[in-house]
Design an enzyme around this catalytic site. Structure first.
Site, mmCIF file in Angstrom:
data_model
loop_
_atom_site.group_PDB
_atom_site.id
_atom_site.type_symbol
_atom_site.label_atom_id
_atom_site.label_comp_id
_atom_site.label_asym_id
_atom_site.label_seq_id
_atom_site.Cartn_x
_atom_site.Cartn_y
_atom_site.Cartn_z
ATOM 1 N N GLY A 30 -0.428 0.565 9.886
ATOM 2 C CA GLY A 30 1.041 0.501 9.824
ATOM 3 C C GLY A 30 1.426 -0.959 9.621
ATOM 4 N N ARG A 37 -6.564 -6.110 4.388
ATOM 5 C CA ARG A 37 -5.780 -5.086 3.671
ATOM 6 C C ARG A 37 -4.715 -5.804 2.833
ATOM 7 N NH1 ARG A 37 -3.818 0.129 6.718
ATOM 8 N NH2 ARG A 37 -4.133 0.996 4.642
ATOM 9 N N GLN A 73 -2.163 10.690 8.764
ATOM 10 C CA GLN A 73 -1.341 9.921 9.712
ATOM 11 C C GLN A 73 -0.147 10.740 10.195
ATOM 12 O OE1 GLN A 73 -2.604 8.709 6.887
ATOM 13 N NE2 GLN A 73 -3.048 6.520 6.997
ATOM 14 N N ASP A 110 5.629 -0.655 3.277
ATOM 15 C CA ASP A 110 4.630 -1.716 3.436
ATOM 16 C C ASP A 110 5.042 -3.005 2.743
ATOM 17 O OD1 ASP A 110 3.040 0.906 3.850
ATOM 18 O OD2 ASP A 110 1.804 -0.703 4.675
ATOM 19 N N ASN A 169 4.772 2.291 -0.145
ATOM 20 C CA ASN A 169 4.507 2.964 1.133
ATOM 21 C C ASN A 169 3.329 3.915 0.909
ATOM 22 O OD1 ASN A 169 5.172 3.426 3.944
ATOM 23 N ND2 ASN A 169 5.894 5.437 3.329
ATOM 24 N N LYS A 170 2.959 4.596 1.947
ATOM 25 C CA LYS A 170 1.798 5.501 1.917
ATOM 26 C C LYS A 170 1.809 6.420 0.693
ATOM 27 C CE LYS A 170 -1.020 5.627 4.030
ATOM 28 N NZ LYS A 170 -2.243 4.902 3.576
HETATM 29 O O1 MRU Z 1 -2.590 3.124 5.666
HETATM 30 P P1 MRU Z 1 -1.595 3.002 6.776
HETATM 31 O O2 MRU Z 1 -1.730 4.071 7.813
HETATM 32 O O3 MRU Z 1 -1.574 1.618 7.364
HETATM 33 O O4 MRU Z 1 -0.189 3.225 6.059
HETATM 34 C C1 MRU Z 1 0.983 3.124 6.835
HETATM 35 C C2 MRU Z 1 2.219 3.367 6.066
HETATM 36 O O5 MRU Z 1 2.219 3.577 4.877
HETATM 37 C C3 MRU Z 1 3.505 3.237 6.815
HETATM 38 O O6 MRU Z 1 4.460 4.133 6.347
HETATM 39 C C4 MRU Z 1 4.034 1.805 6.625
HETATM 40 O O7 MRU Z 1 3.040 0.872 6.932
HETATM 41 C C5 MRU Z 1 5.240 1.528 7.435
HETATM 42 S S1 MRU Z 1 4.855 1.420 9.153
HETATM 43 C C6 MRU Z 1 6.274 1.088 10.004
#
Ligand code: MRU
Length: 350
Positions: A52, A94, A201, A242, A252-253
């Site tokens: 996140g 990352r 997630q 992100d 975003n994801k």
């Molecule tokens: O791969 P992840 O689990 O780190 O991805 C997280 C996301 O895409 C969240 O939606 C994003 O980081 C926002 S968290 C407040």
């Protein structure tokens, strides 16, 4: 701020020791991992033990504190050089979430601004700054919740994707914070949580934290969002981000772009929620955001994976074009189009 959700905080520091809640084990097991070196921190970020965007920033900050503790050099130049190496190392974990780079840059600036002080004193300042980054993120997330709650009403139904809740931040979350604030204010909010392939997630983390908070949550597979919207069961979509580019495109994801397209097709407002530290005015547009590609085995052999002897493409994020975004909820208010102009006017507040 409420204490209602105090038990969900992904990163804690106790007696100087740093612990991450292992999000790869949730919801089956609540396992805390002690992070005792910058290498362990990098590995935890890479493997999504902590994940996140804002939480990655806080985690990397703690990685810098751990690095700082073991620097031997007593002169400023040597100390700064070692810390720069650690920042570059953590930055390689990352690539997509800008919060990680933001936190590292903030600590590097703190060090540069303290060059007239003895190194032991700078080390203390670094520790303080790390705790400030974590504390401020909690406060910012609560403020996002207060701003975002304005778009919710009693009985509303929200669809979210991935996990942008307490687990993804210092506390409270971004996309989920308005729901927590609404709950605290006595509103009844129903949530559809996309399961979020391939690492789930949504079904593992969002469902876990919302149900713990007593919020009505229904898990759907990613492919069901269209049907649920078509039935008229979703009033608004709220997702995290992100990185937001200067023109309002946001990463975003993986799967978020599809949700935004579906929302548009069904006339449902689509909001992104994030701290101002997620807005990256140095990145002109979404096409310039570096998208992390993860191990194809997460798809072929990961949770629910069944494919053998085939290739898999595994981008961890996608970019939603600004035209599909109704508004961006931040701690400073909700930003509406035209994004290039309105995001730029927030420059001083970041
Ligand atoms: O791969 P992840 O689990 O780190 O991805 C997280 C996301 O895409 C969240 O939606 C994003 O980081 C926002 S968290 C407040």
């Amino acid at each position: 701020m409420t204490d209602l959700f105090n038990d969900i905080q992904p990163i804690v520091c106790r007696g100087g020791k740093v612990f991450f809640l292992d999000q790869t084990a949730l919801p089956v097991e609540t396992r805390w991992v002690e992070i005792d070196s910058v290498e362990a921190c990098w590995d935890a970020i890479k493997r999504l033990v902590v994940r996140g965007a804002p939480a990655i920033g806080v985690a990397a900050a703690f990685g810098m504190a751990l690095a700082s503790r073991v620097v031997q050099e007593s002169g400023f130049e040597g100390y700064q050089a070692r810390m720069k190496e650690s920042a570059e190392f953590l930055a390689s974990s990352r690539p997509t979430a800008v919060n990680l780079f933001w936190a590292l840059a903030r600590l590097e600036k703190k060090i540069a601004d303290s060059q007239d002080r003895p190194v032991p004193e700078i080390k203390e300042l670094v520790e303080e700054e790390v705790l400030a980054i974590q504390r401020e993120n909690e406060e910012v997330c609560w403020a996002i919740g207060v701003q975002g709650q304005a778009i919710l009403r009693d009985g509303i139904s929200v669809l979210t994707h991935c996990n942008a809740g307490a687990l993804a931040t210092g506390k409270y979350g971004t996309a989920l914070a308005p729901i927590y604030v609404a709950k605290e204010r006595g509103l009844c909010v129903r949530v559809f949580a996309d399961e979020t392939r391939p690492l789930l997630q949504g079904s593992r983390l969002t469902a876990y934290e919302l149900s713990r908070a007593g919020i009505d949550v229904t898990v759907i597979t990613d492919g069901m969002a269209a049907v649920v919207m078509g039935k008229g069961w979703v009033n608004v979509c709220i997702v995290g981000c992100d990185r937001v580019a200067a023109n309002g495109d946001m990463a975003n994801k993986i799967g978020t772009y599809g949700v935004a397209l579906l929302a548009k097709a069904h006339g449902i407002p689509f909001y992104a929620a994030c701290p101002l530290s997620t807005i990256d005015l140095a990145t002109p547009q979404g096409a310039d955001i570096f998208i992390e590609e993860r191990d194809p085995l997460e798809i072929t052999e990961g949770i629910g994976g069944r494919a053998t002897g085939v290739k898999a493409y595994n981008p961890a994020f996608d970019v939603t074009p600004n035209q599909l975004i109704t508004g961006i909820i931040t701690e400073a208010g909700i930003v509406y189009p035209p994004y290039a102009e309105n995001l730029n006017s927030l420059r001083g507040k970041r």
